[in-house]
Write a protein that holds these residues in place. Sequence first.
Motif, PDB file in Angstrom:
ATOM      1  N   ALA A 207       0.815  -1.213   0.000  1.00  0.00           N
ATOM      2  CA  ALA A 207       0.000   0.000   0.000  1.00  0.00           C
ATOM      3  C   ALA A 207       0.850   1.265   0.000  1.00  0.00           C
ATOM      4  N   ILE A 208       1.977   1.233   0.692  1.00  0.00           N
ATOM      5  CA  ILE A 208       2.750   2.470   0.862  1.00  0.00           C
ATOM      6  C   ILE A 208       3.860   2.651  -0.167  1.00  0.00           C
ATOM      7  N   ALA A 209       4.286   1.576  -0.816  1.00  0.00           N
ATOM      8  CA  ALA A 209       5.417   1.686  -1.747  1.00  0.00           C
ATOM      9  C   ALA A 209       5.210   2.771  -2.802  1.00  0.00           C
ATOM     10  N   PRO A 210       4.008   2.890  -3.408  1.00  0.00           N
ATOM     11  CA  PRO A 210       3.826   3.951  -4.422  1.00  0.00           C
ATOM     12  C   PRO A 210       3.911   5.358  -3.849  1.00  0.00           C
ATOM     13  N   ASP A 211       3.713   5.521  -2.543  1.00  0.00           N
ATOM     14  CA  ASP A 211       3.703   6.852  -1.933  1.00  0.00           C
ATOM     15  C   ASP A 211       5.082   7.279  -1.426  1.00  0.00           C
ATOM     16  N   LEU A 212       6.045   6.371  -1.475  1.00  0.00           N
ATOM     17  CA  LEU A 212       7.393   6.685  -1.014  1.00  0.00           C
ATOM     18  C   LEU A 212       8.258   7.123  -2.187  1.00  0.00           C
ATOM     19  N   PRO A 213       9.230   8.014  -1.961  1.00  0.00           N
ATOM     20  CA  PRO A 213      10.079   8.483  -3.055  1.00  0.00           C
ATOM     21  C   PRO A 213      10.966   7.369  -3.596  1.00  0.00           C
ATOM     22  N   ARG A 214      11.275   7.445  -4.858  1.00  0.00           N
ATOM     23  CA  ARG A 214      12.195   6.478  -5.475  1.00  0.00           C
ATOM     24  C   ARG A 214      13.590   6.613  -4.864  1.00  0.00           C
ATOM     25  N   GLU A 215      14.008   7.827  -4.662  1.00  0.00           N
ATOM     26  CA  GLU A 215      15.274   8.114  -3.994  1.00  0.00           C
ATOM     27  C   GLU A 215      15.197   9.508  -3.409  1.00  0.00           C
ATOM     28  N   HIS A 216      16.115   9.832  -2.519  1.00  0.00           N
ATOM     29  CA  HIS A 216      16.100  11.128  -1.873  1.00  0.00           C
ATOM     30  C   HIS A 216      16.959  12.124  -2.650  1.00  0.00           C
ATOM     31  N   SER A 217      16.460  13.332  -2.755  1.00  0.00           N
ATOM     32  CA  SER A 217      17.146  14.355  -3.541  1.00  0.00           C
ATOM     33  C   SER A 217      18.185  15.113  -2.738  1.00  0.00           C
ATOM     34  N   THR A 218      18.113  15.079  -1.409  1.00  0.00           N
ATOM     35  CA  THR A 218      19.082  15.777  -0.567  1.00  0.00           C
ATOM     36  C   THR A 218      19.713  14.802   0.413  1.00  0.00           C
ATOM     37  N   SER A 219      20.970  15.056   0.754  1.00  0.00           N
ATOM     38  CA  SER A 219      21.715  14.108   1.578  1.00  0.00           C
ATOM     39  C   SER A 219      21.162  14.012   2.990  1.00  0.00           C
TER      40      SER A 219
END
Length: 562
Positions: A207-219
Amino acid sequence: MKIIRNYKIWMLAALITFIVTSCDKDYLDITPTDRVSDVSILSDSTLFKAYVINRYLGVRLTNKEGEGTPPGFGRGFEYGMWSSLTDESIYNNDDDTWLIQQGLLSPENTGIAGTFWKRSYRSIREVNYALNHIEDVEMSAAGKKLLKAELRFIRAFRYQDLIRNYGEVVLVGDNVPELGDDFTQGSFFKRSPIADGINYVVSELDAIAPDLPREHSTSWELGRATKGAALALKSRLLLYAASPLYTGGTSDAQKWDEAAKAAQDVIDMGLYSLYPDYGELFLEEGATSETIFARYYNLSALHTHLEIANGPNGYGGWGGNLPLQNLVDDYEMADGSTFSWDNPAMAQAPYQNRDPRFYETILYNGASYRGREVETFVPGGLDSKDGPDNWNTSKTGYYLKKFINEDLPIRNPWGVAGTQNWIYFRYAEILLNYAEAKNEASGPDQSVYDAINSIRTRAGMPLLPEGLDQNQMRARIRHERRIELAFEEHRYYDVRRWKIAEQTENEAAQGISITKSDSGDFTYNIITALEGKRFEEQHYWLPIPREEILASDNKLEQNPYY
């Protein structure tokens, strides 16, 4: 690679502690000065976000001396690592590990394994508190959607810890128990079947996988959940679900196929790859191409001082988690052949021409370390009982190298922040998950070979031989997990889920005694490093601590045979 730290958000996170708000305060109206109130958190989106982030840091329990210790390295159990409950290592000065290896584990005496139940359910309660109040916080819809997904990931991760340690667990849903609640009614203490627990967690992750970012843009966002982290957790749980301990000893091709597909989903993201340098993988301060989910210690003041805890006594170290001869002997020769003490050439020079991962994982007699060679021989070896601080001499003849940063001090490390990350999920595990599940589902096709061979190639080892049948491939995969994932908290769970712990954990805990002659030659003798190693059927699952059973008024059912 250095990480840019966002001190505001992380220092706020460090300030926020667990909150109890259900009591009536008409008889006592005191404003606490050691915590942030629930009113403040729910009225400030920045504080609420900090509260969520702090759930990643985990519940910081204390040891019997009252000293706080972090999860990750040591997992909140002081300096003893989970490897020192297996045939990978023993802990030099016990640290509440020996009783488990010697088969003395009980509900009243859980050693370093006693924190999971309390810590996990406390974290689940904290997550549920946030989920039940997030709509009260002024925040954008997108912001709430992301935080909800992160909270559910943290809850799923906690259930993973409960399931793989206790089997059947209590599924509390979104409940937030409060003081004064009547726990005598309903199913608050009823444990659900293992399959129900895994199905619940997997459905949450789906359920939550689509709502999480693919990767983070900031360290500074590193260490927070991503889609890959959710899929990796699903991959691990479904692999466990298909394993003999979880199925009652039967092999269900459909379950194995589901596990293979879950691992394939991570692979198909195309985001992760094997990091070129096996040893440096565990020393990089930031994320690597292989890292899926990790705890980044340079975003937190908490860190176990690995160098002094595990360093050889001749350098001022305490010995710590000591690799066993059982593990050392399982490292192949560089040409892929099996090491054997019965081979005169191998026995004469046992540390030459071994799997390159051996040299990145274990300090042995003659290993280069901090400007000199390690000396575990007697007489006169600096890192033997003839060296300084001899009470810290290794009982196995080996010391840990994996995770150890030679640029950090051994002596007087206090105040020097460690930089090692604890990697919860990495790409090599996913490849191993895929290979095992695919082989069990339908046999060793080319994709199974490719997954294992990619790991061996990174390590500098030869490819697997062609023509292996399913049983032969199973043995190869299990061996590869033992070597590739050594000291990463996999061996303990692998031998249990495979139902082979009654063999592996009842073998003697072996070490090496090395004698140096006047001419400089070495004589090697296998020794028993820890007497009385023992594993019985009940030890496949941890016992629920007695205090938890009593707190439930004996409504919580204990695991079998305890």
